[in-house]
Design a protein around this motif. Structure first.
Motif, PDB file in Angstrom:
ATOM      1  N   VAL A 164      14.826  27.463 -50.394  1.00 39.08           N
ATOM      2  CA  VAL A 164      15.807  28.246 -49.937  1.00 39.08           C
ATOM      3  C   VAL A 164      17.241  27.821 -50.368  1.00 39.08           C
ATOM      4  O   VAL A 164      17.492  26.657 -50.444  1.00 39.08           O
ATOM      5  N   ASP A 165      18.000  28.735 -50.730  1.00 42.57           N
ATOM      6  CA  ASP A 165      19.540  28.347 -51.048  1.00 42.57           C
ATOM      7  C   ASP A 165      20.533  28.682 -49.891  1.00 42.57           C
ATOM      8  O   ASP A 165      21.212  27.682 -49.746  1.00 42.57           O
ATOM      9  N   HIS A 166      20.180  29.891 -49.296  1.00 42.44           N
ATOM     10  CA  HIS A 166      21.190  30.149 -48.217  1.00 42.44           C
ATOM     11  C   HIS A 166      20.135  30.518 -46.834  1.00 42.44           C
ATOM     12  O   HIS A 166      19.166  31.016 -46.981  1.00 42.44           O
ATOM     13  N   LEU A 167      20.994  30.160 -45.738  1.00 44.54           N
ATOM     14  CA  LEU A 167      20.443  30.927 -44.565  1.00 44.54           C
ATOM     15  C   LEU A 167      21.690  31.485 -43.759  1.00 44.54           C
ATOM     16  O   LEU A 167      22.700  30.555 -43.530  1.00 44.54           O
ATOM     17  N   VAL A 168      21.659  32.639 -43.445  1.00 40.45           N
ATOM     18  CA  VAL A 168      22.895  33.444 -42.822  1.00 40.45           C
ATOM     19  C   VAL A 168      22.119  33.651 -41.582  1.00 40.45           C
ATOM     20  O   VAL A 168      21.076  34.274 -41.254  1.00 40.45           O
ATOM     21  N   GLY A 169      22.836  33.207 -40.130  1.00 37.19           N
ATOM     22  CA  GLY A 169      22.229  33.362 -38.864  1.00 37.19           C
ATOM     23  C   GLY A 169      23.023  34.521 -38.295  1.00 37.19           C
ATOM     24  O   GLY A 169      24.478  34.466 -38.166  1.00 37.19           O
ATOM     25  N   LEU A 170      22.278  35.624 -37.796  1.00 42.78           N
ATOM     26  CA  LEU A 170      23.172  36.667 -36.937  1.00 42.78           C
ATOM     27  C   LEU A 170      22.964  36.332 -35.377  1.00 42.78           C
ATOM     28  O   LEU A 170      21.867  36.396 -34.983  1.00 42.78           O
ATOM     29  N   ALA A 171      23.995  35.817 -34.866  1.00 43.33           N
ATOM     30  CA  ALA A 171      23.853  35.223 -33.487  1.00 43.33           C
ATOM     31  C   ALA A 171      22.753  34.449 -33.178  1.00 43.33           C
ATOM     32  O   ALA A 171      21.916  34.761 -32.030  1.00 43.33           O
ATOM     33  N   PRO A 172      22.078  33.558 -33.575  1.00 47.13           N
ATOM     34  CA  PRO A 172      20.994  32.836 -33.386  1.00 47.13           C
ATOM     35  C   PRO A 172      21.482  31.715 -32.208  1.00 47.13           C
ATOM     36  O   PRO A 172      22.318  31.234 -32.233  1.00 47.13           O
ATOM     37  N   PRO A 173      20.525  31.637 -31.311  1.00 49.33           N
ATOM     38  CA  PRO A 173      20.716  30.740 -29.891  1.00 49.33           C
ATOM     39  C   PRO A 173      20.383  29.276 -30.436  1.00 49.33           C
ATOM     40  O   PRO A 173      19.391  28.838 -29.932  1.00 49.33           O
ATOM     41  N   ASN A 174      20.949  28.730 -31.188  1.00 48.55           N
ATOM     42  CA  ASN A 174      20.654  27.363 -31.898  1.00 48.55           C
ATOM     43  C   ASN A 174      20.841  26.374 -31.138  1.00 48.55           C
ATOM     44  O   ASN A 174      20.181  25.126 -31.123  1.00 48.55           O
ATOM     45  N   HIS A 175      21.587  26.556 -29.884  1.00 43.08           N
ATOM     46  CA  HIS A 175      21.506  25.651 -28.760  1.00 43.08           C
ATOM     47  C   HIS A 175      21.101  26.196 -27.332  1.00 43.08           C
ATOM     48  O   HIS A 175      21.395  25.713 -26.426  1.00 43.08           O
ATOM     49  N   GLY A 176      20.497  27.347 -27.594  1.00 45.30           N
ATOM     50  CA  GLY A 176      19.790  27.853 -26.495  1.00 45.30           C
ATOM     51  C   GLY A 176      20.775  28.924 -25.853  1.00 45.30           C
ATOM     52  O   GLY A 176      21.913  29.202 -26.092  1.00 45.30           O
ATOM     53  N   SER A 177      19.883  29.570 -24.779  1.00 42.06           N
ATOM     54  CA  SER A 177      20.778  30.743 -24.200  1.00 42.06           C
ATOM     55  C   SER A 177      20.564  30.696 -22.677  1.00 42.06           C
ATOM     56  O   SER A 177      19.081  30.731 -22.291  1.00 42.06           O
ATOM     57  N   HIS A 178      21.506  30.682 -21.771  1.00 44.72           N
ATOM     58  CA  HIS A 178      21.391  30.568 -20.613  1.00 44.72           C
ATOM     59  C   HIS A 178      20.956  31.753 -19.951  1.00 44.72           C
ATOM     60  O   HIS A 178      21.817  32.438 -19.239  1.00 44.72           O
ATOM     61  N   ARG A 179      19.712  32.277 -19.856  1.00 44.15           N
ATOM     62  CA  ARG A 179      19.316  33.608 -19.327  1.00 44.15           C
ATOM     63  C   ARG A 179      18.092  33.164 -18.606  1.00 44.15           C
ATOM     64  O   ARG A 179      17.022  32.662 -19.348  1.00 44.15           O
ATOM     65  N   ILE A 180      17.807  33.655 -17.391  1.00 39.40           N
ATOM     66  CA  ILE A 180      16.567  33.543 -16.529  1.00 39.40           C
ATOM     67  C   ILE A 180      15.600  34.021 -17.197  1.00 39.40           C
ATOM     68  O   ILE A 180      14.307  33.678 -17.177  1.00 39.40           O
ATOM     69  N   ASP A 181      15.730  35.307 -17.938  1.00 39.07           N
ATOM     70  CA  ASP A 181      14.205  35.864 -18.443  1.00 39.07           C
ATOM     71  C   ASP A 181      13.988  35.173 -19.588  1.00 39.07           C
ATOM     72  O   ASP A 181      12.705  35.287 -20.079  1.00 39.07           O
ATOM     73  N   ALA A 182      14.778  34.163 -20.510  1.00 38.70           N
ATOM     74  CA  ALA A 182      14.245  33.017 -21.101  1.00 38.70           C
ATOM     75  C   ALA A 182      13.183  32.229 -20.708  1.00 38.70           C
ATOM     76  O   ALA A 182      11.983  32.102 -21.390  1.00 38.70           O
ATOM     77  N   LEU A 183      13.588  31.820 -19.413  1.00 39.87           N
ATOM     78  CA  LEU A 183      12.442  31.031 -18.643  1.00 39.87           C
ATOM     79  C   LEU A 183      11.290  31.752 -18.299  1.00 39.87           C
ATOM     80  O   LEU A 183      10.019  31.493 -18.394  1.00 39.87           O
ATOM     81  N   LEU A 184      11.521  32.970 -17.507  1.00 42.33           N
ATOM     82  CA  LEU A 184      10.634  33.776 -17.146  1.00 42.33           C
ATOM     83  C   LEU A 184       9.574  34.099 -18.452  1.00 42.33           C
ATOM     84  O   LEU A 184       8.268  34.579 -17.875  1.00 42.33           O
ATOM     85  N   GLY A 185      10.051  34.564 -19.439  1.00 38.45           N
ATOM     86  CA  GLY A 185       9.104  35.022 -20.685  1.00 38.45           C
ATOM     87  C   GLY A 185       8.037  34.156 -20.913  1.00 38.45           C
ATOM     88  O   GLY A 185       6.938  34.592 -21.122  1.00 38.45           O
ATOM     89  N   GLY A 186       8.062  32.848 -20.689  1.00 39.29           N
ATOM     90  CA  GLY A 186       7.264  31.738 -20.799  1.00 39.29           C
ATOM     91  C   GLY A 186       5.964  32.055 -19.882  1.00 39.29           C
ATOM     92  O   GLY A 186       4.860  31.802 -20.132  1.00 39.29           O
ATOM     93  N   LEU A 187       6.357  32.692 -18.728  1.00 41.40           N
ATOM     94  CA  LEU A 187       5.487  32.632 -17.596  1.00 41.40           C
ATOM     95  C   LEU A 187       4.405  33.877 -17.998  1.00 41.40           C
ATOM     96  O   LEU A 187       3.224  33.827 -17.196  1.00 41.40           O
ATOM     97  N   ILE A 188       4.677  34.602 -18.758  1.00 44.21           N
ATOM     98  CA  ILE A 188       4.010  35.886 -19.207  1.00 44.21           C
ATOM     99  C   ILE A 188       3.375  35.812 -20.453  1.00 44.21           C
ATOM    100  O   ILE A 188       2.746  36.876 -21.100  1.00 44.21           O
ATOM    101  N   GLY A 189       3.301  34.462 -21.340  1.00 42.17           N
ATOM    102  CA  GLY A 189       2.841  34.442 -22.291  1.00 42.17           C
ATOM    103  C   GLY A 189       3.833  34.522 -23.654  1.00 42.17           C
ATOM    104  O   GLY A 189       3.553  34.551 -24.753  1.00 42.17           O
ATOM    105  N   TYR A 190       5.176  34.839 -23.254  1.00 43.50           N
ATOM    106  CA  TYR A 190       5.829  34.677 -24.307  1.00 43.50           C
ATOM    107  C   TYR A 190       6.689  33.426 -24.673  1.00 43.50           C
ATOM    108  O   TYR A 190       7.737  33.186 -24.174  1.00 43.50           O
ATOM    109  N   THR A 191       6.002  32.341 -25.273  1.00 47.59           N
ATOM    110  CA  THR A 191       6.369  31.098 -25.429  1.00 47.59           C
ATOM    111  C   THR A 191       7.626  31.004 -26.238  1.00 47.59           C
ATOM    112  O   THR A 191       8.359  30.100 -25.636  1.00 47.59           O
TER     113      THR A 191
END
Length: 292
Positions: A164-191
C-alpha cells in the motif's frame, strides 16, 4: 520476439496459476450492488480487465458498517458510483470488496461490515492480493470509509504495509465512538460495532504501538457534521506531518457543519480530498489543499 524485447515494449507478463487463483479469490469477494449484483458502482468498479494510466495505482474502496445495506434507497443505488467514476476519470482502476458479513443474532439476513475486524482485515488482504495480481501493480491505494478505515489500518499492521502507498480515511473512528449502539451491536452478533467503542481491546491493540505503519502515507478526514463518530476528531492520527495529514472537511453548504457521515462517499469536497490524498507517491495530501 525475445523476452527482453517484449519487456521493452511493455508487454504484459503472463499471469501465473497463483495469480489466477488470487484474482478468482478476490472476485468472489466483490461488493454487491443494490440489486444483489456485483456492481456497486454502475460499471465503474471491479473491472478486472481495467488498464490504468501510467503511474496510476489501483484504488481499493473499503466500505463501512453495514456496507450500503442499511442506507436510504438513494444511497444504496448510488453506492460507490460517484467516487469511483471521478477516480476512473483520472485513469485509475477502482475496486470494491464486501467484507465482515455476519447474521443478525446468527440467524437473520447477511449483513456486511459487522464481523470481527481482525478477520475482516484478513479478507482485505485476500482482495488486495487479487487486485495486485490482476493489475500487475506492486502497490494499491486504499480508501476506507468509517469502519473501513479501521479494517484498512489493521490490514496494514498485519502486513507491514508493503502493498500500500496511501490510505485515505473518511471519518474512521480511529479512537472509537461513544455511541451506545456500538456496545449493543456486540450483543446481537455484530462484533465490529463493539470493537469500535473507545477502550476496546481491538482499538488498544491497533493504536498501542504507534498509529502509523512505515512506508504508508495517511490522509485522515473528519467532519463537524458527523452524527456517528463521537467525538468527530477520533478520525485523526498521531504522526509526523510528512506521513499523515489530518483535516476537517469544509462546510461547503454554509450550514455551520461539514457533510454528514452517511454522505461522504458522494460529497464533492470529500472526493476531491481523496484524489489529493493519493496523488503524490509516498506523500499524504497537502494540508494546504483546498477543493475547487
Amino acid at each position: 520476439m525475445t523476452a527482453a524485447v517484449l519487456c521493452l515494449l511493455g508487454a504484459a507478463h503472463p499471469a501465473s496459476a497463483a495469480d489466477g487463483d488470487a484474482v478468482r479469490a478476490a472476485q468472489a469477494m466483490e461488493m454487491k450492488g443494490a440489486s444483489g449484483t456485483t456492481d456497486p458502482g454502475r460499471g465503474t468498479v471491479n473491472d478486472w480487465d481495467c488498464q490504468a494510466a501510467p503511474d496510476r495505482k489501483p484504488v481499493v474502496l473499503v466500505h463501512g458498517t453495514f456496507g450500503f445495506t442499511k442506507a436510504p434507497a438513494s444511497v444504496r443505488s448510488e453506492a460507490w458510483h460517484t467516487m469511483a467514476a471521478s477516480l476512473k476519470a483520472e485513469g485509475r482502476c477502482v475496486y470494491a470488496l464486501q467484507y465482515g458479513t455476519t447474521r443478525f443474532l446468527g440467524v437473520g439476513e447477511q449483513v456486511p461490515g459487522t464481523g470481527d475486524m481482525y478477520a475482516s482485515a484478513r479478507e482485505l488482504k485476500v482482495f488486495v492480493d487479487g487486485v495486485k495480481a490482476a493489475s500487475t501493480a506492486s502497490k494499491v491505494d486504499l480508501v476506507g470509509w468509517s469502519q473501513g478505515g479501521l479494517v484498512a489500518r489493521q490490514y496494514l499492521k498485519d502486513t507491514g504495509g508493503a502493498s500500500v502507498d496511501h490510505l485515505v480515511g473518511l471519518a474512521p473512528p480511529n479512537h472509537g465512538s461513544h455511541r451506545i449502539d456500538a456496545l449493543l451491536g456486540g450483543l446481537i452478533g455484530y462484533t465490529a460495532t463493539s470493537q469500535m467503542y473507545p477502550g476496546s481491546e481491538f482499538l488498544r491493540t491497533l493504536n498501542g504501538s504507534g498509529e502509523l505503519v512505515g512506508g504508508v502515507a495517511y490522509t485522515m478526514l473528519a467532519t463537524h457534521g458527523d452524527d456517528w463518530v463521537n467525538p468527530a476528531d477520533s478520525a485523526f492520527l498521531s504522526g509526523a506531518p510528512e506521513q499523515v495529514t489530518n483535516r476537517w472537511l469544509p462546510d461547503s453548504r454554509g450550514e455551520g457543519k461539514g457533510p454528514e457521515h452517511a454522505m461522504l462517499h458522494v460529497d464533492p469536497d470529500t472526493i476531491a480530498w481523496v484524489k489529493e490524498g493519493i496523488r503524490y507517491p509516498g506523500k499524504p495530501a497537502s494540508p494546504h489543499f483546498t477543493p475547487r
